[in-house]
Design a protein around this motif. Structure first.
Motif: not given
Length: 1783
Positions: A441, A453-454, A490, A493, A457, A439, A550
């Motif tokens: 950011t 990030n997808y 999740n 999301v 997830e 992940f 997320h």
């Protein structure tokens, strides 16, 4: 227990902190429900009133005993601060980078090389269960490999984390582990190729970023394929989302992909000059980040490594150069200058040097490239328009082209790597290693971070479901009620991103529009999701961004560039131009419909867990988002079809400092990677899980006596828990474990600590009270003493006056005289009494001395006589001892002679086979014999007359035998009467004999000499008698030969029978030879049996063993010379003879059984020869006139028995009448006045008893001859059928007489019966006549049976007489030794005539060249050592081989010698190769190879090897050939066998070492382990046997006994034991390094105890000088280090001085891993570790942590000459080497 009740004074809690995230504080005041604040005491000493929220109290801190656990889920309190603190302790203080969190391995990047990844570490983790050793990436890899092998199910290892966390390295180590533990047996080196793919992909896919110098800019899933044997056969690779933008743009302090810098660094090399490259600073694409060099990285060396791995994968130089061409072209393309022409146009000069090079390298037209870089073609429905581009647009087009080319090149390289790793066989299972970005950011997040990030997830969703599934399986396995656990899902999301009309679909839709922009797409997102989806937000201060919630955190994405990156378009005209390239590789990149390479093809058969959402049209599949979504679905299908294993890599700090712990950064990553989510799921259920045994052991102090009295520990645990924890919802009882909710273990630890603290207080109370009472009593006594003296002084002062002084003085004077008077009276009284007592005492002592002198005088006289008697007895015993030695030596000579005769009998066997062949020819002559049957009928009347005469003769002979038997009985009665009379006479004269002891010594010495002479004369007479008997027997045999000749003359008329008669004549001759040999063998056998019967069994067992031992080491003469009278006195007094007897007693049974087996073997051979003689005799079917011979033999037997009996009686009378014969010195131990008459009688009787078996044997032999003649007569009269019947009778008689040959005779009888059935049809005409003959001879058969009965009765009577004589012999056992002496004298005389002297052997074995293969087969290939080595000398096969070598050397035949040596060496190699895992076989042939090598040295003739040889051994040296080359070859073979021998021992003992040395606890009351509650995987079942230290010692003893039994040289045994002890120490120490839970003080005590067991074993086996103990020194020092105090500077100095065998790395590792077992032990502080490390910095030792368990000490083969004389070596029959002849 309620949560609020735990918040008591002295407990510790965690409170939030701005810098450290969480900090610890101690509760200063008990908390009560309703309090608004909590009084806390911080670690710096300040007090704090912490404001409370009643709904959320601050999290409690775990007890110190639980801190530093290997598994985070084993913590009692599971929450974020507990996890963070546990990681800090392990990483920052213990320097441990790996920690488990349930099924996750948390890996912290140390930013420092650690010595924990060597091959030794791999082998240490191989085969271990997960959780048995410290957390490690190898443990996860081993768990995956084990589950794959056990369950035949595919596995996956998912490695994730942010950039710089160490994902690539972790994945690389996992792949290296698989390549090491599953090496392929082929020569394809698939493992090396799989590992070689990593450097290539890192070169083209990794780059330097601000966070990581080697950051992977793509995702990679490597699938390693295994066959059914779980060996690597190939691999495939799948990549995801390459960061193409890095090719054209790098941020500050970042670099492009490594391959560009490697290429620029090698530009000046000759093979790269045509690429026209320069330094990296010359190109826009490599200098953009301003950092072209990485510190510590050599790009030129990296290029060499890349080329090497290309070559290893099979890529040729042409292919490599094509790749480098494209890479160079990309660099030149980046330097192409675009010039602005006004505001709307731009241009590229065709003369641009970089453009020229770019087109030259790729084979393109320069003009087209220059044109279409600045223009674009727009095709509409009506027209085609060429539109110029501005300079920024042209630069974007150039960069897009560069990115496209590089993306195609990257995919192409991956495709070719997959082709190189393809395999031809069928894939059985696979293990996938996923190295994917975690992940992310950043301050500015774009399309790449959105895709990353997808993907995370999706992976997090899969992870959550898997954790939930494992928890459910664990609860069901233990029968725990399953309750639904709330965990974060999740899926919303994911739906927001990928569902219909989601973010990705709206993005693809906007990309389809020609005028689509990022702003329009963002506005659509606002319209669809703002205020409609809680997971999507619009920033307040921005209209160009959007926020997604997320699972890890909120992320704000900038929409700028989303469409362009998703489209990833290159203008069509540029693509057309590149498609027309003359460079084939470039042209292939841009084909219209290329077939996408599938790296998994048909190798993967996975079932999707969820149907794939297929796009609606072709356009969707062209976008980057669509492609990424499709590949992500395929990845999830693969992962769902496998068993996943998770590795979460954590970056501890952003400054890349080694072992620096940044709490903020780590917490952020823990939240992002799912570790805390795992903790949260575990905390909601029952996170702490202890087995019943662990609970019982840990919390036994909390149990009452009544509870401990229960027998079932499980019930005890239940009762205790019900009492301690009232709320039953806080725990659950499973089948094997107890499940606790969060905090309950900490509560139990608190109760345990309180109990221990309370107990300590009680102990301290009593000890302090005792000390205070002791001090009080001491002070009280001192006070009383002071008071006493003080009061006395005061009293004296008050009482002292003048009058008092006078009175006191007068009283003293009176007392003086009074006391003097009393004392004088007492003195006088005592003096008188003393004098009286002294007088009586002195008289008593004088009388005692007198009596003692008198007794001593008498004792001296008695001792004189007794010692004289003892001396004589010792003399006699030694004499008997020497005589027994002589007898045993002669027995051995006879045995050798029997062996020689057995070899000669092999020739007789061959003759028997020829006779069998002749019998086949006899069937052809049956027709001729039929014509002779008529002639036999004419002789029938003669047979009848002879039968009548035979009957009369038998009756007459029977009467004579009865008469003879009566005479023997009369003689027996007379002898018994005489014995009784003499016995009474001896008893009466026993007292008188003592007085004449000293007078008769000299006389009896002379008598002994005369008696010996008389016995010699008698011996000569007996010999003459024996010779006369033999002459008579010989005369009988000559008469039998004469009859043969007569029979031959009678059958001359038959021409057809001439050949048969000649053959029968030869057989008759061999019969006489056989009979002579049998007679000689039986005579020798009878002599041996006489000696055995004459001695008691117990004395024979003792002395035969002593004799055999002495004969092996001394000569007979040497024994006589050394055993003087004085030595014998010392020998008997010291008891050495009896000690030797007791020591050799056990070996006696073995040798006795050996002698008995030899004796049985000889008897069987004699019986076999008897049977062969009988069989040959039966073939002579024409002996008609032997009836007369039989009658004569019977008459001669009767006369001979009568004559011998009369002679025996005369001899008895002569002994009785002769009184002048001198006697033997019997008086030496039994003084008799006139012992000669009885001695003579008994001696003669003994001689008679010894001769009776000889006569009986001769009688039985003659009776057998008579019976043979009878059978021959029956055969002649009954013709062929009668012969067969007589064979049956003979077989029946042999069955009665010789039971041991029953099976053989029955087999032959069956053969003859079959022959009889064939002949019946041919002699039917003669059946009636044969039956008539049988009737006539029935009476004759009755006579024969009567004769047999009479003979057997006489034999029984003779045996009874012999038994009676033996009983009389027991009565006079005191004379037995003298009789033995006489027997020896007789035997010496017999030996002179019977034996012509022993044969002398040359110490070599004769063999034929054609027998060489059989020799090697029987002696080497087929020889089984088990059961053979016990009964043979060490190295017997080697000695036999050398004796054959000596024979070839004596013939001076080089070819024969070379062939034998080569065959022997090849045979040894072959037998070792066939038994590579057979320890006993390897030990046996290692021993024989060394013995063979020593024989070649000992008898080589070289002086250095001949020093210890005997003269006879020096005579056996080789004379013609130098075999030094073969000695070298044999030495090499021995080394190889030794190495294999060591490997087999190590493989057998290695699984036992760690359980026995480290895990087993033999010390009572001391447990070196603390229960951790670690939850192993379902596959990590402890399926190993419970080995103990005893198992280790038993295995060592087995190795030692086997080596000794096989005769291995003691020096080699010591070297092997040293190697084994090194392995034990190394394996134990390596396991200790990798098991933090074992590093405790109590475990050090246990290891020290186990080392002492090993030292005792060495002492017991007398191996102290093998240097094996020194190899355990590192382990011993490690055990000491665990036990020693580790606090002060002096402790650090002592550790530095004592631990010399441990390296600095190992010492620091043990100190960092030291784990207290309970709260009363203290951890090693980091400051103390730094002190020790500072002292150790001066050392220059190895930086390796692990010891090399594969290390082998250098082996040396000592030269040990063989003590065995070659000429004395005998070959056992079990070797099947009868074709070898001793010369």
């Amino acid at each position: 227990m309620a949560g609020a009740a735990l918040y008591t004074q002295y407990n510790r809690v965690w409170i939030p902190d701005a810098e450290e995230v969480w900090k610890s504080a101690e509760i200063a005041k008990d908390y009560r429900v309703g309090d608004k604040v909590l009084r806390l005491l911080l670690e710096d000493g300040t007090e704090l009133d912490y404001s409370l929220d009643p709904e959320s109290l601050p999290p409690l801190r775990n007890p110190d005993i639980l801190v530093g656990e290997n598994d985070l889920t084993a913590l009692s309190y599971l929450h974020e601060p507990a996890v963070l603190h546990n990681l800090r302790i392990r990483f920052a203080e213990s320097k441990l980078i790996y920690t488990y969190s349930g099924i996750i391995l948390v890996a912290m990047n140390p930013y420092k090389p650690l010595p924990i990844y060597g091959d030794a570490i791999i082998h240490a983790y191989s085969g271990q269960n997960m959780g048995d050793m410290d957390p490690h990436i190898f443990a996860v890899a081993e768990e995956a490999y084990k589950q794959m092998a056990r369950n035949n199910k595919n596995q996956s290892i998912i490695v994730s984390g942010e950039s710089g966390a160490g994902k690539t390295v972790s994945a690389r180590y996992a792949m290296r582990y698989f390549a090491t533990v599953s090496k392929s047996s082929s020569n394809t080196h698939v493992e090396d190729k799989v590992l070689a793919s990593n450097p290539i992909t890192e070169a083209v896919g990794n780059a330097k970023t601000t966070r990581n110098d080697n950051s992977s800019r793509f995702g990679k899933y490597t699938e390693i394929s295994f066959d059914e044997r779980n060996q690597i056969i190939g691999a495939n690779m799948r990549t995801y989302l390459l960061e193409k933008s890095r090719v054209v743009f790098q941020s500050e302090n970042e670099r492009n992909y490594h391959i560009f810098y490697q290429l620029c660094a090698s530009a000046q090399q000759s093979e790269f000059k045509h690429l026209k490259l320069g330094s990296a600073e010359e190109f826009n694409y490599t200098r953009m980040g301003g950092s072209t060099v990485i510190e510590g990285v050599n790009d030129r060396a990296g290029m060499v490594e890349t080329q090497k791995t290309f070559t290893l994968l099979g890529f040729k130089e042409d292919f490599q150069m094509d790749v480098f061409k494209i890479l160079a072209a990309i660099l030149h393309l980046g330097n192409v200058q675009v010039t602005a022409v006004g505001n709307e146009r731009s241009s590229v000069s065709e003369d641009d040097r970089h453009l020229e090079v770019f087109c030259e390298l790729l084979g393109l037209e320069r003009s087209k490239i220059a044109q279409w870089l600045c223009n674009r073609k727009i095709i509409t429905t009506s027209e085609t328009v060429v539109k110029p581009m501005t300079r920024p647009q042209a630069i974007n087009a150039r960069d897009a082209l560069a990115k496209k080319i590089y993306a195609h090149l990257f995919d192409f390289i991956v495709e070719r790597i997959n082709q190189a790793l393809q395999f031809s066989g069928k894939q059985h299972t696979f293990i996938g290693v996923l190295d994917i970005y975690g992940f992310e950011t950043f301050d500015v997040n774009s399309f790449e971070q959105f895709c990353i990030n997808y993907a995370n997830e999706k992976l997090q969703q899969q992870f959550n479901l898997h954790v939930f599934k494992l928890e459910q399986e664990e609860y069901m396995k233990e029968d725990i009620p399953w309750t639904l656990i709330d965990f974060y899902d999740n899926q919303p999301v994911i739906d927001l991103i990928e569902a219909k009309m989601g973010i990705l679909e709206l993005l693809d839709e906007e990309c389809l529009l020609p005028q689509g922009t990022d702003e329009n797409w963002l506005q659509k997102l606002y319209n669809n999701f703002v205020n409609k989806n809680s997971l999507f937000e619009k920033p307040r201060m921005s209209n160009t961004s959007f926020i997604i919630q997320h699972f890890a955190d909120k992320v704000e994405y900038k929409c700028e560039g989303f469409l362009e990156k998703n489209r990833d378009t290159v203008y069509d005209m540029l693509v057309e131009t590149l498609r027309a390239s003359k460079f084939h590789l470039c042209a292939n990149f841009f084909q219209e419909n290329p077939v996408p390479p599938s790296p998994f093809g048909s190798a993967i058969t996975v079932k999707s867990a969820k149907p794939l959402i297929k796009p609606n049209n072709k356009q969707f599949r062209t976008t980057v988002g669509s492609k990424f979504r499709g590949s992500l679905y395929l990845l999830m299908e693969t992962l769902n079809a496998t068993t996943p294993h998770y590795v979460r890599c954590i970056k501890p700090n952003d400054e890349k400092l080694p072992f620096e712990f940044d709490s903020k950064r780590i917490v952020q990553q823990l939240r992002a990677c799912g570790v805390l989510e795992t903790i949260r799921i575990s905390a909601q259920s029952y996170p702490s899980r202890w087995t019943y045994i662990e609970f019982y052991s840990r919390y036994g102090v909390l149990m009452t006596k009544q509870e401990l009295s229960f027998g079932d520990k499980k019930e005890v645990c239940k009762v205790v828990l019900h009492r301690l924890i009232q709320d039953s919802n806080q725990y659950q009882f499973g089948k094997t474990k107890i499940f606790f909710r969060a905090g309950q273990v900490a509560y139990l630890e608190k109760l345990r600590l309180d109990k221990l603290r309370q107990s300590c207080v009680v102990i301290q109370k009593h000890i302090r009270g005792w000390l205070q009472r002791k001090k009080f009593l001491r002070e009280r006594q001192a006070a009383l003493t002071i008071q006493q003296y003080f009061r006395g002084q005061q009293t004296v002062r008050k009482a002292v006056t003048a009058t008092a002084l006078k009175e006191a003085w007068a009283a003293i004077i009176i007392q003086k005289y009074c006391r003097g008077y009393l004392v004088r009276n007492l003195y006088q009284l005592i003096r008188v009494a003393t004098i009286t007592i002294q007088a009586y005492t002195r008289g008593l002592l004088a009388r005692r001395r007198y009596r003692k002198m008198l007794e001593e005088h008498k004792a001296v006289i008695l001792q004189k006589y007794a010692r004289a008697w003892l001396a004589r007895r010792r003399f006699q015993s030694i004499r008997r001892f020497v005589l027994n030695i002589q007898l045993t030596y002669r027995v051995q000579r006879l045995q050798k002679k029997l062996e020689d005769q057995n070899k000669e009998n092999h020739g007789l066997v061959e003759k028997l086979t020829s006779l069998a062949a002749l019998r086949a020819s006899d069937t052809e002559k049956i027709q001729k014999l039929e014509s002779e049957l008529d002639r036999a009928a004419t002789h029938r009347h003669n047979y009848e007359e002879k039968g009548k005469k035979y009957k009369a003769a038998m009756e007459e002979r029977l009467a004579k035998l009865q008469k003879h038997n009566s005479e023997l009985e009369i003689q027996k009665e007379q002898i018994e009467l005489q014995l009784r009379e003499k016995t009474e006479e001896l008893k009466g004269k026993m007292d008188d004999l003592t007085k004449q002891l000293f007078d008769d010594i000299q006389k009896e010495e002379q008598q002994r000499i005369l008696l010996e002479k008389s016995f010699e004369l008698k011996t000569q007479d007996y010999e003459k008698q024996i010779w006369s008997l033999k002459e008579d027997i010989q005369a009988l045999k000559e008469e039998k030969m004469h009859l043969h000749h007569q029979l031959e003359e009678e059958r001359v008329t038959s021409d057809g029978l001439k050949g048969e008669v000649a053959q029968l004549r030869k057989q008759a001759k061999t019969i006489s030879e056989f009979e002579k040999e049998i007679e000689l063998l039986q005579t020798q056998k009878i002599d041996v049996e006489k000696h055995v019967q004459s001695q008691k069994r117990e004395m024979r067992e003792k002395m035969s063993e002593i004799t055999k031992q002495l004969l092996e080491s001394y000569d007979i003469e040497d024994v006589r010379s050394r055993l003087s009278l004085e030595d014998l006195e010392h020998l008997n007094e010291d008891g050495e003879l009896w000690f030797a007897y007791e020591g050799l007693k056990k070996a006696t049974h073995v040798l006795e059984s050996h002698f008995q087996s030899q004796k049985d073997c000889y008897e069987k051979e004699i019986e076999a020869l008897n049977f062969k003689v009988v069989h040959l005799s039966q073939e002579i079917n024409h002996l008609q006139k032997l009836f007369r011979e039989e009658t004569d033999i019977n008459e001669s037997i009767r006369h001979e028995v009568t004559r011998l009996t009369s002679e025996n009686m005369d001899t008895t009378l002569s002994y009785r009448s002769s009184a002048h014969l001198p006697g033997y010195p019997f008086s030496a131990f039994l003084p008799l006045p006139s012992p000669l008459p009885r001695l003579r009688i008994l001696g003669h009787l003994w001689a008679v008893s010894q001769m009776i078996p000889d006569f009986k044997q001769q009688i039985s032999e003659l009776e057998k001859q008579k019976q043979d003649l009878e059978t021959r007569l029956n055969e002649q009269t009954e013709s062929m059928k009668g012969k067969l019947e007589e064979l049956s009778n003979q077989l029946n008689r042999n069955r009665e007489e010789e039971g041991t040959q029953r099976k053989t005779i029955e087999a032959q009888n069956e053969i003859h019966i079959k022959e009889k059935e064939k002949l019946i049809s041919k002699i039917q005409e003669m059946q009636e006549a044969s039956e008539h003959l049988k009737k006539q001879f029935e009476t004759e058969s009755e006579v024969k049976s009567t004769f047999r009965q009479e003979a057997s009765r006489l034999t029984v009577e003779n045996r009874d007489l012999e038994e009676e004589l033996d009983m009389k012999d027991r009565v006079i056992k005191k004379l037995q030794d003298q009789v033995k002496t006489l027997t020896k004298t007789i035997e010496k005389g017999n030996d002179v005539h019977l034996t012509s002297g022993p044969k002398e052997y040359l110490g070599m074995l004769e063999y034929k060249t054609e027998d060489e293969e059989k020799l090697i087969q029987n002696l080497i290939l087929d020889l089984k050592p088990r059961g053979v080595v016990v009964n043979m000398i060490p190295g017997l096969p080697a000695h036999i081989l050398f004796m054959c070598v000596r024979y070839a050397d004596s013939l001076n035949d080089a070819g024969m010698l070379k062939s034998l040596m080569n065959s022997a060496i090849n045979g040894i190699k072959q037998v070792v190769k066939e038994h590579l895992e057979d320890f006993e076989m390897l030990s046996f042939w290692l021993s024989n190879t060394c013995h063979f090598l020593n024989c070649l040295r000992q008898y080589s003739g070289e002086e250095e090897f001949m020093k210890l040889n005997s003269p006879n051994q020096n005579k056996n040296c080789l004379n013609n050939f130098d075999l030094s080359e073969y000695r070298q070859i044999l030495s090499d073979v021995a080394i190889r066998i030794y190495h294999r021998f060591i490997v087999v021992m190590e493989n057998n003992i290695q699984p036992i070492i760690v359980p026995g040395m480290l895990e087993y606890e033999s010390l009572q009351g001391i447990s070196g382990l603390k229960p951790t509650g670690f939850r192993k995987r379902s596959s990590s079942i402890d399926d190993t046997d419970a080995y103990t230290m005893t198992s280790v010692l038993q295995q060592l003893s087995y190795f030692y006994s086997t080596m000794c039994q096989n005769g291995l040289d003691p020096e080699l045994v010591r070297q092997a034991v040293k190697q084994l002890f090194f392995l034990i120490g190394a394996v134990t120490l390596n396991s200790l390094f990798l098991r933090k839970d074992m590093c405790s003080c109590r475990k050090g005590m246990q290891i020290r105890c186990n080392i002492s067991y090993l030292e005792e074993w060495l002492k017991d086996k007398n191996l102290q000088n093998s240097l094996a103990k020194e190899t355990l020194e590192p382990l011993s020092q490690a055990a000491w280090l665990l036990q020693v105090k580790k606090i002060t500077d002096s402790d650090a100095k002592e550790i530095y001085e004592r631990c010399t065998s441990l390296s600095a790395v190992q010492i620091i590792k043990i100190l960092n891993s030291y784990t207290p077992i309970d709260d009363f032990e203290k951890r090693v502080t980091p400051s103390f570790v730094r002190k020790v490390q500072a002292l150790l910095n001066s050392r220059e030792d190895s930086s390796q942590l692990m010891l090399d368990t594969k290390y082998l000490f250098q082996v040396t083969f000592p030269f040990t000459p063989s003590p065995h004389a070659l000429e004395m070596i005998q070959i056992p029959s079990s070797f099947k080497l009868g074709f070898l002849n001793r010369l």
